[in-house]
Motif scaffolding. Sequence first.
Motif, PDB file in Angstrom:
ATOM      1  N   ALA A  30     106.704 105.965  40.452  1.00 40.08           N
ATOM      2  CA  ALA A  30     105.718 105.020  40.399  1.00 40.08           C
ATOM      3  C   ALA A  30     106.455 103.429  41.272  1.00 40.08           C
ATOM      4  N   THR A  31     107.808 103.699  40.993  1.00 44.59           N
ATOM      5  CA  THR A  31     108.431 102.103  41.551  1.00 44.59           C
ATOM      6  C   THR A  31     108.241 101.889  43.302  1.00 44.59           C
ATOM      7  N   ARG A  32     108.167 102.909  44.166  1.00 46.22           N
ATOM      8  CA  ARG A  32     107.922 102.714  45.548  1.00 46.22           C
ATOM      9  C   ARG A  32     106.825 102.710  45.845  1.00 46.22           C
ATOM     10  N   LEU A  33     105.676 103.000  44.969  1.00 48.86           N
ATOM     11  CA  LEU A  33     104.174 102.936  45.423  1.00 48.86           C
ATOM     12  C   LEU A  33     103.970 101.313  44.823  1.00 48.86           C
ATOM     13  N   ALA A  34     104.523 100.908  44.036  1.00 50.14           N
ATOM     14  CA  ALA A  34     104.470  99.221  43.205  1.00 50.14           C
ATOM     15  C   ALA A  34     104.573  98.267  44.241  1.00 50.14           C
ATOM     16  N   ARG A  35     106.495  99.041  44.931  1.00 57.12           N
ATOM     17  CA  ARG A  35     106.902  97.715  45.857  1.00 57.12           C
ATOM     18  C   ARG A  35     105.998  97.826  47.071  1.00 57.12           C
ATOM     19  N   ALA A  36     105.375  99.297  47.237  1.00 57.30           N
ATOM     20  CA  ALA A  36     104.244  98.892  49.084  1.00 57.30           C
ATOM     21  C   ALA A  36     103.345  98.143  48.393  1.00 57.30           C
ATOM     22  N   GLY A  37     103.241  97.712  47.398  1.00 57.89           N
ATOM     23  CA  GLY A  37     102.179  96.676  46.762  1.00 57.89           C
ATOM     24  C   GLY A  37     100.571  97.415  46.740  1.00 57.89           C
ATOM     25  N   LEU A  38     100.768  98.907  45.993  1.00 58.18           N
ATOM     26  CA  LEU A  38      99.804 100.125  45.886  1.00 58.18           C
ATOM     27  C   LEU A  38      99.764  99.048  44.226  1.00 58.18           C
ATOM     28  N   PRO A  39      98.275  99.637  43.342  1.00 62.55           N
ATOM     29  CA  PRO A  39      98.980  99.472  42.307  1.00 62.55           C
ATOM     30  C   PRO A  39      99.043 100.952  41.341  1.00 62.55           C
ATOM     31  N   VAL A  40     100.200 100.685  40.608  1.00 61.47           N
ATOM     32  CA  VAL A  40     100.002 101.326  39.406  1.00 61.47           C
ATOM     33  C   VAL A  40      99.939 101.222  37.842  1.00 61.47           C
ATOM     34  N   CYS A  41      99.714 102.455  37.220  1.00 60.63           N
ATOM     35  CA  CYS A  41     100.220 101.536  35.981  1.00 60.63           C
ATOM     36  C   CYS A  41     100.814 103.035  35.285  1.00 60.63           C
ATOM     37  N   LEU A  42     102.160 103.266  34.222  1.00 59.13           N
ATOM     38  CA  LEU A  42     102.816 103.757  33.997  1.00 59.13           C
ATOM     39  C   LEU A  42     102.455 104.150  32.757  1.00 59.13           C
ATOM     40  N   LEU A  43     102.115 105.507  32.510  1.00 58.03           N
ATOM     41  CA  LEU A  43     101.889 105.833  30.692  1.00 58.03           C
ATOM     42  C   LEU A  43     102.554 105.984  30.368  1.00 58.03           C
ATOM     43  N   LEU A  44     102.888 105.413  29.164  1.00 59.27           N
ATOM     44  CA  LEU A  44     104.143 106.043  28.709  1.00 59.27           C
ATOM     45  C   LEU A  44     103.761 106.009  26.777  1.00 59.27           C
ATOM     46  N   ARG A  45     104.209 107.000  26.349  1.00 59.40           N
ATOM     47  CA  ARG A  45     104.420 107.754  25.098  1.00 59.40           C
ATOM     48  C   ARG A  45     103.624 107.051  24.495  1.00 59.40           C
ATOM     49  N   ASP A  46     103.390 106.017  23.715  1.00 62.56           N
ATOM     50  CA  ASP A  46     103.389 105.271  22.571  1.00 62.56           C
ATOM     51  C   ASP A  46     103.360 103.699  22.892  1.00 62.56           C
ATOM     52  N   ALA A  47     102.706 102.764  21.713  1.00 60.74           N
ATOM     53  CA  ALA A  47     102.835 101.893  21.735  1.00 60.74           C
ATOM     54  C   ALA A  47     104.219 101.085  21.431  1.00 60.74           C
ATOM     55  N   GLN A  48     105.322 102.137  20.822  1.00 58.76           N
ATOM     56  CA  GLN A  48     106.873 101.701  20.533  1.00 58.76           C
ATOM     57  C   GLN A  48     107.534 101.771  21.937  1.00 58.76           C
ATOM     58  N   ARG A  49     107.154 102.498  22.947  1.00 58.65           N
ATOM     59  CA  ARG A  49     107.661 102.791  24.243  1.00 58.65           C
ATOM     60  C   ARG A  49     107.290 101.474  25.122  1.00 58.65           C
ATOM     61  N   LEU A  50     106.290 101.582  25.294  1.00 54.71           N
ATOM     62  CA  LEU A  50     105.241 100.674  25.238  1.00 54.71           C
ATOM     63  C   LEU A  50     106.328  98.873  25.333  1.00 54.71           C
ATOM     64  N   ALA A  51     106.489  98.923  23.850  1.00 57.76           N
ATOM     65  CA  ALA A  51     107.317  97.447  23.590  1.00 57.76           C
ATOM     66  C   ALA A  51     108.561  97.630  24.195  1.00 57.76           C
ATOM     67  N   ASP A  52     109.194  98.722  23.785  1.00 56.61           N
ATOM     68  CA  ASP A  52     110.465  98.485  24.590  1.00 56.61           C
ATOM     69  C   ASP A  52     110.211  98.859  25.995  1.00 56.61           C
ATOM     70  N   TYR A  53     110.057  99.134  26.853  1.00 59.34           N
ATOM     71  CA  TYR A  53     109.716  98.425  28.459  1.00 59.34           C
ATOM     72  C   TYR A  53     109.186  97.253  28.554  1.00 59.34           C
ATOM     73  N   HIS A  54     108.192  96.676  28.225  1.00 55.90           N
ATOM     74  CA  HIS A  54     108.158  95.100  28.201  1.00 55.90           C
ATOM     75  C   HIS A  54     109.364  94.485  27.820  1.00 55.90           C
ATOM     76  N   ALA A  55     109.540  95.124  26.770  1.00 55.91           N
ATOM     77  CA  ALA A  55     111.516  94.129  26.518  1.00 55.91           C
ATOM     78  C   ALA A  55     112.509  94.313  27.740  1.00 55.91           C
ATOM     79  N   ALA A  56     112.028  95.691  28.526  1.00 55.43           N
ATOM     80  CA  ALA A  56     113.504  95.306  29.108  1.00 55.43           C
ATOM     81  C   ALA A  56     113.319  94.837  30.490  1.00 55.43           C
ATOM     82  N   GLY A  57     111.498  94.334  30.681  1.00 57.29           N
ATOM     83  CA  GLY A  57     111.060  93.873  32.120  1.00 57.29           C
ATOM     84  C   GLY A  57     110.719  93.681  32.791  1.00 57.29           C
TER      85      GLY A  57
END
Length: 317
Positions: A30-57
């Motif tokens: 994911a990081t290498r694809l995104a770094r190259a400007g390609l469209p990426v969407c991470l699919l995380l386990r649930d809403a809590q994991r998503l909130a943790d991800y946004h909090a991590a920046g």
Amino acid sequence: MPAPLPAPPDSASPAPWHILGAGSLGGLWATRLARAGLPVCLLLRDAQRLADYHAAGGLTLEQGDLSRCLRIAAASSAAPGAIRRLLLACKAYDAAPLARRLAPWLAPGAEVLLLQNGLGSQAEVAAALPQARCICVSSTEGAFRRSTFHIVHAGGGDNWLGRLDGGPAPHWLEELERAGIPARWTPQIAERLWRKLAINCAINPLTVLHDCRNGNLQGLAGEVDGLCDELQRLLHGVGQDAAAEGLHAEVWRVVVATAANSSSMHQDVAAGRRSEIAYLLGHASREALRLGLPLPRLQALQSRLQAHLRARGLPAD
Ligand code: NAD
Ligand code: KPL
């Protein structure tokens, strides 16, 4: 459960890379694809994991002395939206259940890349997703998580891609190259997967049973060579003659090259995590049984490993 989604009208636009599992390998891709400007969407386990991800920046990739945090788009794997290209970057035992859960979100003809080690999960996923085009990946890259959203690129390697039923290379292979992801297409992906399975069966269980690093297997040469003899017979039995060629030498090359490493199975068991035994030794044993091939050393190894796992409260298959 939502109804199956039609292909988006503008199917000529580059399909975003949906990546399920922001773990070690999923994060590395994911990081290498995104770094190259390609469209990426991470699919995380649930809403809590998503909130943790946004909090991590975002997701951090560490390569050598360099670390970079990327704010990659993310969604919950429970409601990801339409998917045209999916990288399934979970453990082998999670692959089929997760594929079934994502099936309603896959556009017709969606491509699904399977990053799992071992064999067996690929066929399970293909059966669960008859509408998708499954592409197997055999990866020798190395990555681990320093913390939940921090991936370390620990070792260079290759990614061999191919379809179990053959077929030409997809046009997006160039995207991987652009992103710095080593990727090569092969019409013989089964050979690559079997070869890696055999190497993992010769090394990983013994490192668990002897609680040692890969290099320590040099003190167990007779045991390793005996397993390689049987694994070679199995590879010939399943029609993978090329994968059988020079197996002993290749196993010893890997033992020496990774002498200071703990095998993935050793790391999993040491951390109290479920191992992928069912898709490594388990698959080898099932195939030997199917072919009527007596492989006593492999069977004894599987029994010892299963007893070891049960004694630690871990799944033995
Ligand atoms: P990992 O445990 O680091 O990552 C798996 C990820 O899947 C985790 O982040 C987990 O949270 C996620 N996941 C599980 N269920 C989910 C769900 N419902 N929704 C969203 N995410 C979910 O594992 P890994 O090391 O990346 O290994 C993945 C596969 O790649 C394995 O089969 C492994 O053997 C293989 N592999 C790994 C390496 C490596 O260096 N890590 C190298 C070669 C092959
Ligand atoms: O792939 C590996 C693993 O640990 O799973 C080897 C090649 C054995 C390196 O540790």
